[in-house]
Scaffold this motif. Structure first.
Motif, PDB file in Angstrom:
ATOM      1  N   ASN A  13       0.816  -1.214   0.000  1.00  0.00           N
ATOM      2  CA  ASN A  13       0.000   0.000   0.000  1.00  0.00           C
ATOM      3  C   ASN A  13       0.850   1.265   0.000  1.00  0.00           C
ATOM      4  O   ASN A  13       0.548   2.220   0.678  1.00  0.00           O
ATOM      5  N   ASN A  15       3.226   4.033  -2.622  1.00  0.00           N
ATOM      6  CA  ASN A  15       3.348   4.517  -3.991  1.00  0.00           C
ATOM      7  C   ASN A  15       4.685   4.123  -4.609  1.00  0.00           C
ATOM      8  O   ASN A  15       4.877   4.261  -5.791  1.00  0.00           O
ATOM      9  N   LYS A  16       5.628   3.622  -3.819  1.00  0.00           N
ATOM     10  CA  LYS A  16       6.958   3.293  -4.314  1.00  0.00           C
ATOM     11  C   LYS A  16       7.363   1.895  -3.896  1.00  0.00           C
ATOM     12  O   LYS A  16       7.036   1.451  -2.808  1.00  0.00           O
ATOM     13  N   ILE A  26       4.875   4.162  -8.559  1.00  0.00           N
ATOM     14  CA  ILE A  26       3.651   3.606  -9.122  1.00  0.00           C
ATOM     15  C   ILE A  26       2.743   4.675  -9.713  1.00  0.00           C
ATOM     16  O   ILE A  26       2.336   4.563 -10.878  1.00  0.00           O
ATOM     17  N   ASP A  27       2.392   5.696  -8.945  1.00  0.00           N
ATOM     18  CA  ASP A  27       1.449   6.712  -9.431  1.00  0.00           C
ATOM     19  C   ASP A  27       1.952   7.443 -10.664  1.00  0.00           C
ATOM     20  O   ASP A  27       1.166   7.848 -11.511  1.00  0.00           O
ATOM     21  N   GLU A  28       3.253   7.609 -10.769  1.00  0.00           N
ATOM     22  CA  GLU A  28       3.837   8.314 -11.911  1.00  0.00           C
ATOM     23  C   GLU A  28       4.198   7.373 -13.048  1.00  0.00           C
ATOM     24  O   GLU A  28       4.625   7.820 -14.113  1.00  0.00           O
ATOM     25  N   ARG A  29       4.071   6.061 -12.795  1.00  0.00           N
ATOM     26  CA  ARG A  29       4.404   5.029 -13.781  1.00  0.00           C
ATOM     27  C   ARG A  29       5.831   5.220 -14.306  1.00  0.00           C
ATOM     28  O   ARG A  29       6.083   5.218 -15.504  1.00  0.00           O
TER      29      ARG A  29
END
Length: 97
Positions: A13, A15-16, A26-29
């Protein structure tokens, strides 16, 4: 490949995901290696993300089709077979040693 993903240090859980010198944002792909962004196709990113989130597991062709390619299992496709996973895995194996 299993040994690469054993080194995942990020909690769930988040973002990285950090794997040795690789950082998946993750959020920035985005995927960075030693701070330098590495270019991947959208599908390569999806595959790397899926494998890194599900470390230490073996996958069937059908599982990859369902989870990464979002294909119905009744559809006959060679997407996984035709995809050049060897090149992707070779790159990952080199930088994760």
């Amino acid at each position: 490949m299993k040994s690469i993903f054993k080194r995942t240090n990020a909690p769930q859980n988040t973002n990285k995901i950090k794997i040795k010198d690789i950082l998946i944002v993750i959020d920035e792909r985005r995927i960075l290696h030693k701070g330098k962004e590495i270019e991947f196709t959208s599908k390569e990113f999806d595959l790397i993300l899926y494998l890194s989130k599900n470390a230490n597991k073996a996958y069937t062709r059908e599982q990859l089709l369902k989870e990464v390619w979002k294909c119905d299992l009744d559809i006959k496709t060679r997407a996984v077979d035709d995809y050049d996973l060897n090149e992707l895995f070779a790159w990952m194996g080199k930088i994760c040693q």
